[in-house]
Design an enzyme around this catalytic site. Sequence first.
Site, short mmCIF file in Angstrom:
data_model
loop_
_atom_site.label_atom_id
_atom_site.label_comp_id
_atom_site.label_asym_id
_atom_site.label_seq_id
_atom_site.Cartn_x
_atom_site.Cartn_y
_atom_site.Cartn_z
CB CYS A 62 -1.07 0.06 1.20
SG CYS A 62 -1.95 -1.44 1.27
NE ARG A 79 4.45 1.47 -0.68
CZ ARG A 79 4.85 1.96 0.13
NH1 ARG A 79 6.34 2.76 0.10
NH2 ARG A 79 4.70 1.44 1.45
CD1 TRP A 106 -0.25 -5.45 -4.13
CD2 TRP A 106 -0.01 -6.60 -2.36
NE1 TRP A 106 0.35 -6.38 -4.39
CE2 TRP A 106 0.52 -7.22 -3.53
CE3 TRP A 106 0.12 -6.96 -1.22
CZ2 TRP A 106 1.07 -8.48 -3.21
CZ3 TRP A 106 0.91 -8.31 -0.92
CH2 TRP A 106 1.37 -8.93 -1.98
CG ASN A 109 0.20 2.25 3.96
OD1 ASN A 109 -0.83 2.35 3.31
ND2 ASN A 109 1.43 2.76 3.43
N GLY A 110 -1.13 -1.03 6.89
CA GLY A 110 -0.82 -1.60 8.12
C GLY A 110 -2.07 -2.51 8.41
CD GLU A 128 18.26 -18.30 0.16
OE1 GLU A 128 18.46 -19.32 -0.68
OE2 GLU A 128 17.82 -17.23 -0.27
CE LYS A 172 19.81 -14.63 -1.95
NZ LYS A 172 18.67 -15.60 -2.00
CD GLU A 232 21.30 -15.73 -5.44
OE1 GLU A 232 20.40 -16.28 -6.36
OE2 GLU A 232 20.84 -15.17 -4.34
CG HIS A 261 31.78 -37.10 6.85
ND1 HIS A 261 32.26 -38.39 7.08
CD2 HIS A 261 30.78 -37.07 7.66
CE1 HIS A 261 31.57 -39.07 8.05
NE2 HIS A 261 30.73 -37.99 8.69
CE LYS A 272 13.16 -11.35 -8.32
NZ LYS A 272 13.98 -11.87 -7.00
C1 G6P Z 1 16.48 -17.40 -10.54
C2 G6P Z 1 16.56 -16.31 -9.53
C3 G6P Z 1 16.58 -17.02 -8.12
C4 G6P Z 1 15.38 -17.75 -7.91
C5 G6P Z 1 15.18 -18.83 -9.15
C6 G6P Z 1 13.82 -19.31 -9.01
O1 G6P Z 1 17.63 -18.29 -10.48
O2 G6P Z 1 17.77 -15.44 -9.79
O3 G6P Z 1 16.40 -16.06 -7.22
O4 G6P Z 1 15.19 -18.18 -6.73
O5 G6P Z 1 15.28 -18.29 -10.38
O6 G6P Z 1 12.94 -18.46 -9.33
P1 G6P Z 1 11.35 -18.78 -9.00
O7 G6P Z 1 10.72 -17.33 -9.66
O8 G6P Z 1 10.93 -20.07 -9.81
O9 G6P Z 1 11.20 -18.74 -7.77
#
Ligand code: G6P
Length: 608
Positions: free
Chosen positions: A2, A27, A74, A100-101, A481, A485, A488, A504, A603
């Site tokens: 929002c 947003r 939203w 908002n909220g 993860e 990060k 990446e 191991h 993305k």
């Molecule tokens: C790409 C993006 C990742 C994402 C993956 C899966 O590699 O860079 O950030 O996790 O795709 O994307 P999805 O939209 O299917 O979650």
Amino acid sequence: MCGIIGYIGSHQAVPILLDGLRKLEYRGYDSAGLAVAGSGGIQILRAAGKLSNLEEKAYGTAMPGMTGIGHTRWATHGAPTEANAHPQVDTAGRLAIVHNGILENYASLRAELRAAGTELTSDTDTELIAQLLGREEGPLLDRVLRILPRLEGQYAVVAISADEPGELVAFRQGPPLVIGVGDGEMLVASDVTALLSRTRRVIFLEHGDVARLSLDQVTVFDGAGRKVERAVETLDWDAARAEKGGYRHFMLKEIHEQPDAVRNTVLAYLDQDRRGVNIEGFGLDPGRLQKIQRVQLVACGTSWHACLVGKFYIERLAQIPVDVDYASEYRYREPLLGEDTLLIGVTQSGETADTLAAMELGKHAGAPLATVCNVRNSSAWRLAEARLLTQAGPEIGVASTKAFTTQLVALLLTALALRKIRGFEDDVDVRLAAQLQRLPLALAKTLETPDQVYHRGVDLLTATTDALYLGRGMLYPIALEGALKLKEISYLHAEGYPGGEMKHGPIALVDDGFPVVAVAPRTPAREKLLGNLREVQTRGAAILAVAEAGAPGFEGLADLILPIPDVDHFLQPVVSVIPLQLLAYYVAVELGLDVDQPRNLAKSVTVE
Ligand code: G6P
């Protein structure tokens, strides 16, 4: 999410409000509206869908007035209809607000107002605030101060009254509000993006502030009505930066949006009284689901990590065996699949080619098909028969953050729904529903850690080219993860490993100063992880640990604690990943890299 804009000055308000709303479009929203206080009272205009729908209506309507408010909504609970759009008014139509909220005491306030004979015209919690204000008497500011103790939850609100058309009253607890101090005019907005075309002089309202704006004056009060001083700051941000809501990068902005995103996802799938999951909200056919013997999760990248946590959730809570596969592998391994397997494609974009192909495979095999997805009407959305929409809003940074945490929450809700379908009769879902509603606060607390703490971590990570991330149980995927990060966006090599597996192989890498990042909140297995850490420490490792501040066992062991609050075990993955996102972010910034668009990555990967 929002957006809010308010204006008071010597120009017609409507074009200025529409301009502000355009700036807030990034947003994400699904309805919009505005209200003007003029000589004839309050006039309101609202429209579902895109802002252009509202603009079209506005061109055909005379709405004179120099004081007004606007909003992009939203939808979370309450469909994105015109009736639920903001502004909302009281029954007398003498005042209007945008908000908002989320009000946490929504249900009790609604019942109270109904019992008092108030006719409610929307499903929103926002209308309840307008109605509460409408029941009070006197100046708008006094009314606001009187109802504040009744509001539990998070809100940023701007109100106008037909009886005081020369004033705006803005108040916040949680979501941000910023005032723009113009030349003979004042604005207020949910972020500076919406103000910058008119002024660069701003006042950031603090948590708990109430502000009264006239065209040449701003007075700020605390919740008890005592005046407080707030400084006027001059922004020197360029427009592109402002689009990031004041954050330097989209990734950082999105990391900070996680309390809201998670809250919205939780609330979207809890039942009316918020004491359990709302199965109907998933669109699953309970009869078909009762027959399933297995769950198959398929995904790529960060979404695959969410699935690894989801396996723990579903197996523990619903007692159904779960397999997790990379979508790109699954489609080629001739999987055993049929009507007894619920296949869930987990995908932020809903457009990842491999995930879609794996879902197609499930469809042809007759498997019940579901998706956890962040984009309504995406390909995965259309392919699946059951859908759970994560409420993360648009994610721009390539490195996924808020999409991941909302996926974790969505998978936990899925596990609770399956548990219910399987007929478990106890209060586990009530307990977890309560914990889930407190989760945004824990995330917000985690985000309060000063940057300096992370800078010490940056020094340890940038002194070398490799790092090892360790976790156990449902925190092992969080180690994966965290390592992803870092890879990446900083291009440093990092690997995630289960703590017990570290001996191991990876231990061979460890020598003086080698960074080991431990995901180590309080669990029954923490002692074992501490044992793993002592093994790498004796070989010279520098240890960074995600744990509760002051947790026992880390003195003399960890070089740095990245603190998190103590939360329920099921929620630890969601909270623990935040410091790892921030750590990777600060490393990439320190190395001068393109955080939002790292090299070679996309993305959304729409090719195999
Ligand atoms: C790409 C993006 C990742 C994402 C993956 C899966 O590699 O860079 O950030 O996790 O795709 O994307 P999805 O939209 O299917 O979650």
